[in-house]
Design a protein around this motif. Structure first.
Motif, PDB file in Angstrom:
ATOM      1  N   VAL A  12       2.667  -6.079   2.867  1.00 55.67           N
ATOM      2  CA  VAL A  12       3.085  -6.568   1.547  1.00 55.67           C
ATOM      3  C   VAL A  12       4.434  -7.276   1.666  1.00 55.67           C
ATOM      4  O   VAL A  12       4.605  -8.392   1.172  1.00 55.67           O
ATOM      5  N   TYR A  13       5.390  -6.642   2.319  1.00 51.09           N
ATOM      6  CA  TYR A  13       6.729  -7.225   2.448  1.00 51.09           C
ATOM      7  C   TYR A  13       6.710  -8.522   3.250  1.00 51.09           C
ATOM      8  O   TYR A  13       7.484  -9.431   2.989  1.00 51.09           O
ATOM      9  N   GLU A  14       5.805  -8.620   4.226  1.00 48.65           N
ATOM     10  CA  GLU A  14       5.688  -9.843   5.028  1.00 48.65           C
ATOM     11  C   GLU A  14       4.881 -10.918   4.312  1.00 48.65           C
ATOM     12  O   GLU A  14       4.815 -12.053   4.763  1.00 48.65           O
ATOM     13  N   GLY A  15       4.228 -10.546   3.219  1.00 47.45           N
ATOM     14  CA  GLY A  15       3.395 -11.498   2.485  1.00 47.45           C
ATOM     15  C   GLY A  15       2.063 -11.755   3.156  1.00 47.45           C
ATOM     16  O   GLY A  15       1.446 -12.797   2.941  1.00 47.45           O
ATOM     17  N   THR A  16       1.602 -10.813   3.974  1.00 43.85           N
ATOM     18  CA  THR A  16       0.358 -11.014   4.725  1.00 43.85           C
ATOM     19  C   THR A  16      -0.725  -9.990   4.382  1.00 43.85           C
ATOM     20  O   THR A  16      -1.719  -9.892   5.102  1.00 43.85           O
ATOM     21  N   PHE A  17      -0.531  -9.217   3.296  1.00 41.68           N
ATOM     22  CA  PHE A  17      -1.580  -8.275   2.910  1.00 41.68           C
ATOM     23  C   PHE A  17      -2.825  -9.094   2.579  1.00 41.68           C
ATOM     24  O   PHE A  17      -2.731 -10.115   1.899  1.00 41.68           O
ATOM     25  N   PRO A  18      -4.004  -8.678   3.043  1.00 41.01           N
ATOM     26  CA  PRO A  18      -5.196  -9.535   2.937  1.00 41.01           C
ATOM     27  C   PRO A  18      -5.793  -9.681   1.534  1.00 41.01           C
ATOM     28  O   PRO A  18      -6.761 -10.415   1.368  1.00 41.01           O
ATOM     29  N   CYS A  19      -5.257  -9.024   0.529  1.00 37.61           N
ATOM     30  CA  CYS A  19      -5.717  -9.151  -0.859  1.00 37.61           C
ATOM     31  C   CYS A  19      -4.540  -9.559  -1.733  1.00 37.61           C
ATOM     32  O   CYS A  19      -3.390  -9.346  -1.360  1.00 37.61           O
ATOM     33  N   SER A  20      -4.851 -10.092  -2.910  1.00 36.38           N
ATOM     34  CA  SER A  20      -3.765 -10.373  -3.840  1.00 36.38           C
ATOM     35  C   SER A  20      -3.207  -9.054  -4.351  1.00 36.38           C
ATOM     36  O   SER A  20      -3.917  -8.055  -4.429  1.00 36.38           O
ATOM     37  N   ILE A  21      -1.928  -9.056  -4.662  1.00 41.53           N
ATOM     38  CA  ILE A  21      -1.236  -7.841  -5.078  1.00 41.53           C
ATOM     39  C   ILE A  21      -0.549  -8.105  -6.402  1.00 41.53           C
ATOM     40  O   ILE A  21       0.089  -9.143  -6.589  1.00 41.53           O
ATOM     41  N   MET A  22      -0.700  -7.170  -7.331  1.00 38.90           N
ATOM     42  CA  MET A  22       0.000  -7.256  -8.613  1.00 38.90           C
ATOM     43  C   MET A  22       1.103  -6.206  -8.613  1.00 38.90           C
ATOM     44  O   MET A  22       0.878  -5.069  -8.193  1.00 38.90           O
ATOM     45  N   ARG A  23       2.268  -6.603  -9.056  1.00 40.03           N
ATOM     46  CA  ARG A  23       3.363  -5.645  -9.177  1.00 40.03           C
ATOM     47  C   ARG A  23       3.407  -5.200 -10.625  1.00 40.03           C
ATOM     48  O   ARG A  23       3.589  -6.009 -11.529  1.00 40.03           O
ATOM     49  N   VAL A  24       3.189  -3.923 -10.874  1.00 44.01           N
ATOM     50  CA  VAL A  24       3.217  -3.358 -12.214  1.00 44.01           C
ATOM     51  C   VAL A  24       4.313  -2.298 -12.222  1.00 44.01           C
ATOM     52  O   VAL A  24       4.127  -1.210 -11.671  1.00 44.01           O
TER      53      VAL A  24
END
Length: 93
Positions: free
Chosen positions: A41-53
């Motif tokens: 997540v921090y590297e911006g390479t998580f394979p799915c979109s991420i929502m910050r809630v």
């Protein structure tokens, strides 16, 4: 102290997931540890979109399932399209 690894999510468990899941659950589904998930997540390479809630990360379950190669439609033990239609009672009234 090392944290115990969570077991990987089973196929049936994936179909019982809510619309979005937290990062820990997504990591379990992918078979990676929570630390690796946060690093991706921090590297911006998580394979799915991420929502910050708020302070949490949420991942859409449908996208996670597509990544795992799982069709989004429910699966049945019997193919409902192959089951013949019930016959109407043909006796005259």
């Amino acid at each position: 102290m090392k944290q115990a690894l969570s077991r990987r999510l089973g196929f049936t468990e994936i179909f019982e997931l809510p619309v979005t899941v937290d990062l820990r659950t997504a990591a379990r589904a992918l078979g990676i540890c929570r630390g690796t998930a946060y690093r991706l997540v921090y590297e911006g390479t998580f394979p799915c979109s991420i929502m910050r809630v708020g302070r949490q990360y949420r991942i859409p379950t449908a996208e996670l399932m597509r990544l795992l190669g799982i069709d989004e439609r429910p699966m049945y033990a019997v193919d409902l399209d192959a089951v013949p239609e019930p016959q109407q009672n043909a006796t005259p009234a």
